[in-house]
Enzyme design. Structure first.
Site, mmCIF file in Angstrom:
data_model
loop_
_atom_site.group_PDB
_atom_site.id
_atom_site.type_symbol
_atom_site.label_atom_id
_atom_site.label_comp_id
_atom_site.label_asym_id
_atom_site.label_seq_id
_atom_site.Cartn_x
_atom_site.Cartn_y
_atom_site.Cartn_z
ATOM 1 N N GLU A 263 0.835 -1.204 0.000
ATOM 2 C CA GLU A 263 0.000 0.000 0.000
ATOM 3 C C GLU A 263 0.866 1.250 0.000
ATOM 4 O O GLU A 263 2.054 1.199 0.285
ATOM 5 C CB GLU A 263 -0.917 0.019 1.222
ATOM 6 C CG GLU A 263 -0.276 -0.393 2.544
ATOM 7 C CD GLU A 263 0.860 0.472 3.011
ATOM 8 O OE1 GLU A 263 0.739 1.718 2.896
ATOM 9 O OE2 GLU A 263 1.881 -0.063 3.477
ATOM 10 N N GLY B 13 6.403 -0.133 4.038
ATOM 11 C CA GLY B 13 5.182 -0.486 3.323
ATOM 12 C C GLY B 13 5.513 -0.875 1.892
ATOM 13 O O GLY B 13 6.541 -1.476 1.609
ATOM 14 N N GLU B 14 4.596 -0.535 0.985
ATOM 15 C CA GLU B 14 4.740 -0.805 -0.454
ATOM 16 C C GLU B 14 4.698 -2.292 -0.798
ATOM 17 O O GLU B 14 4.812 -2.655 -1.964
ATOM 18 C CB GLU B 14 6.060 -0.223 -1.008
ATOM 19 C CG GLU B 14 6.258 1.253 -0.799
ATOM 20 C CD GLU B 14 7.591 1.751 -1.342
ATOM 21 O OE1 GLU B 14 8.349 0.955 -1.961
ATOM 22 O OE2 GLU B 14 7.900 2.938 -1.146
ATOM 23 N N GLY B 15 4.590 -3.171 0.188
ATOM 24 C CA GLY B 15 4.697 -4.600 -0.079
ATOM 25 C C GLY B 15 6.118 -5.106 -0.025
ATOM 26 O O GLY B 15 6.388 -6.255 -0.416
#
Length: 368
Positions: A182, A325-327
């Site tokens: 995300e 974050g960001e995966g």
């Protein structure tokens, strides 16, 4: 706001039990693992992961097909209340960075062979001119839940269904493992409040520094979120979708819908950090079986994440102090998922290798 119904398209595909009644597969998988040329349990958590992947795919010979990572991005109205040190414009700027291939998640996906999909779930700027960004935009960011619900019932349902639709496409194209990330300035505030209201944990244990708040900023964030929770006494923990609409974000709702549908499609679900785990918490309150399909990739450095993992009974594969974050946690943990499948499919058994099995208890002195 009236309680949200379960009339969404999200629920058209039910989540099956991980192990159908009467199945002998769990015992067969365990026998296969135990027969490998190693002491019992010697591969630790990888053995549990191999067992889980077999049960998700309902086979003794699992494969990882067309692995994808999806980053959902959206803006949050609560960001206007000073809960983040970064301005809201950063969300759109980072989406452009993802599309250009310059973010950490791009690097790690390229390194580990993961296809990356970037989704505009509700960024304030439309980003229609950015190639490679999927448009699933519900709106130009949510409203500030300090003053009103973050989204309407219709918007929440739209976001849930949009997440599910993306998974349906990937599944139809042969993908059976998907990770989730995300991007959204202010989304640690939404995640912290969702953790608080759905578990009853003290809000102070749920709220962290996000993208790098100092001590004064952290206290302001806690004060704002305390006031925001008090502003919505009508919201009930018994209605997780109402909680999501009141305190969530468009990307959190799309994550929730996507993870729910991925489990319903018997796909392996790779869970990243705090925000993704908060979306999963909502999904598990809708259907607890979703949890059985999830691999927790990392414990982030965000304060509330360890409490969230404990609430879900989760054991993460990595603990690297990540808070990006960001995966990124999913991408970094994916080689471990590959290793679990590889040892199960490629490692020799005692019988095939002609290696003797243990026949007696090892004396204590020799064991040392």
């Amino acid at each position: 706001m009236t309680p949200l119904s379960l009339g969404s398209n999200l629920f058209a595909v039910p989540v099956p039990p991980l192990v159908p009644a009467g199945s002998t597969l769990p015992a067969a998988v365990q026998h296969r693992i135990d027969a490998k040329t190693k002491p019992l349990g010697a591969l630790g958590q990888l053995e549990d992961l191999a067992q889980q992947i077999c049960l998700v795919q309902q086979t003794l010979t699992p494969t990882l097909q067309r692995p994808h990572l999806i980053v959902f991005a959206a803006d949050h109205g609560i960001a206007a209340e000073g809960v983040s040190p970064y301005p809201a414009e950063v969300t759109g700027q980072m989406v452009r960075n993802f599309a250009a291939g310059g973010a950490a998640i791009n690097v790690f996906c390229r390194q580990h062979g993961l296809a990356l999909q970037v989704v505009n779930a509700g960024v304030a700027t439309a980003l229609a001119d950015v190639p490679g960004v999927r448009n699933a935009r519900v709106g130009a960011g949510t409203r500030s839940f300090l003053h009103q619900a973050a989204m309407s019932e219709a918007e929440c349902q739209q976001a849930l269904n949009a997440g599910a639709a993306i998974i349906d496409e990937l599944h139809a194209a042969g993908c059976n493992v998907v990770g989730f990330g995300e991007m959204g300035i202010g989304n640690t505030s939404s995640a912290a409040v969702l953790l608080h209201v759905l578990t009853g944990l003290p809000l102070a244990q749920c709220v962290g520094r996000g993208t790098g708040l100092d001590d004064a900023g952290l206290q302001r964030k806690l004060a704002v979120l305390t006031q925001a929770v008090a502003a919505h006494p009508e919201v009930s923990a018994d209605n997780p979708l109402q909680m999501l609409a009141t305190f969530g974000g468009f990307e959190i709702a799309q994550l929730c819908g996507a993870m729910y549908r991925a489990a319903a499609r018997r796909m392996l679900v790779l869970v990243d950090g705090f925000i993704v785990s908060a979306a999963l918490l909502v999904a598990t309150r809708l259907e607890p079986t979703v949890l059985d399909y999830c691999v927790f990739c990392t414990q982030s450095a965000e304060a509330g994440h360890r409490h969230l993992l404990a609430a879900l009974g989760a054991r993460p594969l990595l603990q690297l102090g990540l808070r990006l974050g960001e995966g990124t946690g999913c991408a970094l943990a994916y080689p471990l998922v590959q290793s679990a499948v590889a040892f199960l499919n490629e490692m020799a058994s005692f019988e095939s290798a002609g290696v003797s099995t243990a026949t007696a208890e090892v004396p204590a002195a020799e064991a040392r």
